[in-house]
Design an enzyme around this catalytic site. Sequence first.
Site: not given
Length: 539
Positions: A283, A294, A308
């Site tokens: 999560s 990224d 999740k």
Amino acid sequence: MKINLIRIVVLGVSFFALNAQAQMNPKVKLEKALSLIQQNYVDPVPDEPIVDAAIKAMLASLDPHSSYMNREEAEAMKQSLTGSFAGIGIQFSMVNDSTFITGVNPDGPAAKAGLKLGDQIISVDGKSILGKSLKNQQVMQMIRGEKGKAVELDIKRVQQHPLHLSVMREPIAELSINTSYMVDKNTGYISLAVFSQSTRREMDAALKSLKAQGMTKLILDLQSNGGGLVEAAIGVADEFLPKETEVFYAVTNSGVHDNYMTGGFGQFMDGQLVVLIDESTASSSEILTGALQDWDRAVVIGRRSFGKGLMQMGLSLPDGSVIRLTQARYFTPSGRSIQKPYGNSKTDYFQDFNRRMASGELTDASHIHFPDSLKYKTRKSQRIVYGGGGIMPDKFIPIDTAIYSNWMARTMNSGLTTKTAFDYVQQQRERLMNTYKDFPSFNKAFEVPGTLLDQLYKQARTIKITLPAAGNQVARKALGLELKAEIAGQLFVGRGYELQVRNQASKAFTEAMAILNDNKTYNRLLENHSSAAKNIKTK
């Protein structure tokens, strides 16, 4: 003929009734079903339990994370995320139906009142808790209470007469950081357990403290961090990423894109950063990890995270209960969906660990396969990362099969290591404290006695836990490490000593240190020819 005609008429009426019912408003149908159950069931059926069950069943049909909480559950969840409660600042363990203090917050009410590690709590507010077979949660509820109101404790201390102490309850921070410390003169370490309202404040304080001690490199440990408040994850990302950097975006059921950005108020924008994750990282932890990966800001080490990527919104009902309804999907800045696929079985979804272990994914990166359609590129170096559920690390670390074995799980869940360590510390506390003046000296020099390990093996047999043969050095080393960690936690006042002990044998931690001590390797992992992609097969 008359009889046949009557039968046809009756059948026709029945068929017409069925047809009419088939067009019934579903909401009216639900109310009618409740009414029929209450009118016709053999026993009385109260409204609340059956309505709660119906709501839970409705939400269970949607996705694995939409859920319902009754009033009590909702209040407990709110308390855990706000990060405070009225208590006295202790940790305790139940040993043979007795309650012993195993941790004391240095600045908490208990410490001020004179409570010490190893003290046995005999009674709370005049009610005996000896031999009552109480659960931890029950004792905790007795000790916690109204802010500014004292709790009366009767205490038994080794070689002393029983004591009566009145301890004033105060707001106690339920900290989201397990521990933070300097590993060496340049490298700091922070273990984050959950994302709550206090997380950003704690991170600010931890980073400030570590930088004052000379930190230029950081290990951020998100292993087993199951998530929490999304806002807190954004706040932590803000510590490491420049202003107005996208952390993630969410897409609602209507297709609306909401972008979440940093504010540019962080303390560690430039130093080398390694993030540790595992199959239980989920999560908000995955949001943070995905953003740092990224933007090529951190090297991610470990195993693929849980997966999740569904955002829940809390919708309150008039009686204080709450529906947690999935409102949107999370995507990392490169466009990767964090959410792993899910079917109709919640059991399979939440027991994905067993499938991953059976497939070999957790022990060997060559067993991990991604189709080319799940390839994405990072925003700076344009190196390949993968979507499809969870965050795939840049450097894979196989799972420790001794620590995650069935025999170890049974031993830990039985409380045997805790009890063995507790009994040892109670008997040897004075000698240990005289020998090891502080945790660093203990951590460096203490070795678990072989006789203590033999005792643990013997006790395991009495409760029908089958351990590997006593000559199995891998198993003895793993058990010895757990005992040393437990002993450290029960011997020294403070937090996180157990984790510091376990880090010494952690493959992920050791690899993180190796990478941070090798600039060439660190930089290579953040460049376009990242070794992570080479270990993963595509279809």
